[in-house]
Design an enzyme around this catalytic site. Structure first.
Site, mmCIF file in Angstrom:
data_model
loop_
_atom_site.group_PDB
_atom_site.id
_atom_site.type_symbol
_atom_site.label_atom_id
_atom_site.label_comp_id
_atom_site.label_asym_id
_atom_site.label_seq_id
_atom_site.Cartn_x
_atom_site.Cartn_y
_atom_site.Cartn_z
ATOM 1 C CG HIS A 250 94.583 49.269 68.370
ATOM 2 N ND1 HIS A 250 93.482 48.852 69.088
ATOM 3 C CD2 HIS A 250 94.116 49.592 67.136
ATOM 4 C CE1 HIS A 250 92.408 48.945 68.323
ATOM 5 N NE2 HIS A 250 92.766 49.385 67.132
ATOM 6 C CG ASP B 29 85.145 55.825 69.716
ATOM 7 O OD1 ASP B 29 85.228 56.180 68.520
ATOM 8 O OD2 ASP B 29 85.235 54.650 70.085
ATOM 9 N NE ARG C 282 83.225 56.779 62.052
ATOM 10 C CZ ARG C 282 84.319 56.146 62.493
ATOM 11 N NH1 ARG C 282 84.599 56.102 63.778
ATOM 12 N NH2 ARG C 282 85.128 55.566 61.653
ATOM 13 C CB SER D 154 87.425 56.048 66.288
ATOM 14 O OG SER D 154 86.947 54.875 66.884
ATOM 15 C CE LYS E 167 88.136 52.778 70.078
ATOM 16 N NZ LYS E 167 87.073 52.372 69.172
HETATM 17 N N1 URA Z 1 88.161 50.668 64.975
HETATM 18 C C1 URA Z 1 87.800 51.659 65.812
HETATM 19 O O1 URA Z 1 87.967 51.539 67.010
HETATM 20 N N2 URA Z 1 87.259 52.770 65.294
HETATM 21 C C2 URA Z 1 87.054 52.949 63.979
HETATM 22 O O2 URA Z 1 86.564 53.974 63.587
HETATM 23 C C3 URA Z 1 87.430 51.914 63.112
HETATM 24 C C4 URA Z 1 88.003 50.789 63.653
#
Ligand code: URA
Ligand code: CA
Length: 434
Positions: A82, A161, A168, A183, A187
């Site tokens: 990621h 999320d 946010r 977050s 995932k």
């Molecule tokens: N990418 C994400 O998936 N979440 C965040 O909070 C910031 C960047």
């Protein structure tokens, strides 16, 4: 429990229990905690932070808010990669087939981009016929047959999320390390990988502008991953200037092909070898970074990496003829040169401004509803540290509109030419434990 009491507790910098955090996430996902209370809680978190226990509890509560992908039907250790987001980051397109060519399965769920340039799925959408929507069973079959698949998110992963991030985004609480870390990691954990390699970007074009902040984010994510039994490590890499030379969807597909041929830009190639070696180590395929890099290089040199890329594109329905005939992906109507205003050395190519220049041409989305034009974008011909003469072509804009003044303006703002330049390292640090 009352949300108002928990907001107050967070505001007073007291630690919340696991039960309290689980309750907040469940009730917010259901809609019984209203946005205004959740927004207040996020703002309190933004200012007071979270303990390691709180971040871990928040992450797991978000994982448990939806489905989890079960990849156990794929043999071997599944490693995910990621990146925390940058400009012109073509690494996934290269690493997925490259690591698969080494015999390590890559089962990747990817997103569409909401940054200045497209996400991996937007780039792949530039390929005629390429499909990214598969059932979970077909996704697993693809990986078992070809060792690689890159698909869109299926199922209901981390709905908490999704809802929290949207809130946010409009309440200025994205920039909080515990909220970003939970977050991203929720995932990744829900997507089912056994091991996770994180590329944490640092610089003008990244969420984290300083090495100290990036290090803190990286350590938080590495701690979360390892706590839940997913081997996790992080590479801190430079995002002061765009990665590679291409920014734009079809342009980056071509850049990926060049890199898989061993003819890619140096920074992009080096980063792919380092991240790829980490992925091979995490999968138990090699025992040292040097061994990993040598294996990846061998797969490039022997043409096996490019062959795997072709196999992957065709397996997902794509027409792979562009690999041998670059024109097959189409050409933007106009190519406009951007010239050096003076002689000297390129000292800055501010990544997010170059990204904005590409977005203005149609390569990315400013808002979710924007439609991406796959052919447009920018190719950089000089990078930080290169000596240039006044009038040299430093970039080419690929445009389908004839009016590109705004993009040229952004490139002008992005560029600094000095008498000399200090080249920042590509990799700052590798973090293997919290
Ligand atoms: N990418 C994400 O998936 N979440 C965040 O909070 C910031 C960047
Ligand atoms: Ca690139």
């Amino acid at each position: 429990m009352r949300m108002v009491d928990l907001i107050h507790k967070k505001q007073q910098n007291q630690e919340l229990s696991q039960e309290e955090i689980e309750w907040i996430v469940q009730e917010f996902t259901k809609g019984t905690i209203p946005d205004y209370q959740m927004a207040a809680f996020n703002m309190a978190t933004y200012f007071t932070g979270m303990t390691d226990q709180e971040v871990a509890a928040l992450t797991l509560a978000m994982v448990n808010s939806g489905d989890q992908i079960d990849l156990s039907a794929i043999e071997g250790i599944k490693v995910d990669k990621h990146s925390t987001g940058g400009v012109g980051d073509t690494t996934t397109l290269i690493l997925a087939p490259l690591v698969a060519a080494c015999g390590v399965p890559v089962a990747k769920m990817s997103g569409r981009g909401l940054g200045h340039t497209g996400g991996t799925l937007d780039k792949l959408a530039a390929i005629p016929g390429f499909q990214c929507e598969f059932s979970q069973a077909d996704f697993i079959d693809l990986v078992n047959q070809h060792q690689v698949a890159v698909v869109g998110q299926s199922g209901n992963l981390t709905p908490a999320d999704k809802k929290l991030y949207a809130l946010r985004d409009v309440t200025a609480t994205v920039q909080s390390i515990p909220l970003i870390a939970s977050s991203i990691m929720s995932k990744k954990i829900a997507a089912g990988a056994d091991a996770i390699v994180l590329d944490v970007k640092v610089g003008d074009g990244a969420f984290m502008k300083s090495i100290e902040e990036a290090e803190q984010l990286a350590r938080t994510m590495v701690r979360i991953g390892n706590q839940v039994g997913r081997k996790t490590l992080a590479v801190l890499s430079n995002m002061d200037q765009p990665l590679g030379n291409a920014i734009g969807n079809a342009l980056e597909i071509h850049e990926a092909v060049q890199t898989l041929r061993g003819q890619g830009p140096k920074d992009l190639t080096d980063l792919c070898l380092i991240l790829g070696a980490q992925m091979l180590m995490a999968a138990g395929k090699v025992t040292s970074l040097d061994e990993g890099q040598a294996l990846l290089q061998e797969k490039i040199d022997k043409g096996e990496a490019l062959a795997k890329f072709r196999e992957f594109i065709e397996a997902q329905g794509g027409d792979a003829s562009f690999i041998d005939q670059p024109d097959a992906l189409g050409q933007a109507a106009h190519q406009i040169p951007f010239k050096a205003p003076r002689s000297g050395v390129v000292s800055h190519w501010v990544a997010d401004l170059v990204g904005e220049a590409a977005m203005l041409l149609g390569a990315g989305r400013a808002v979710k509803e924007d439609v991406i034009d796959p052919q447009v974008g920018i190719i950089l011909h000089a990078k930080v540290g290169d000596a240039v003469q006044e009038g040299d072509i430093l970039a080419t804009l690929y445009a389908n509109q004839s009016q590109v003044d705004e993009s040229l303006d952004r490139l002008n703002q992005a560029l600094t030419i000095d008498d000399q330049a200090q080249e920042a390292p590509l990799i700052y640090e590798i973090i293997e434990s919290a």
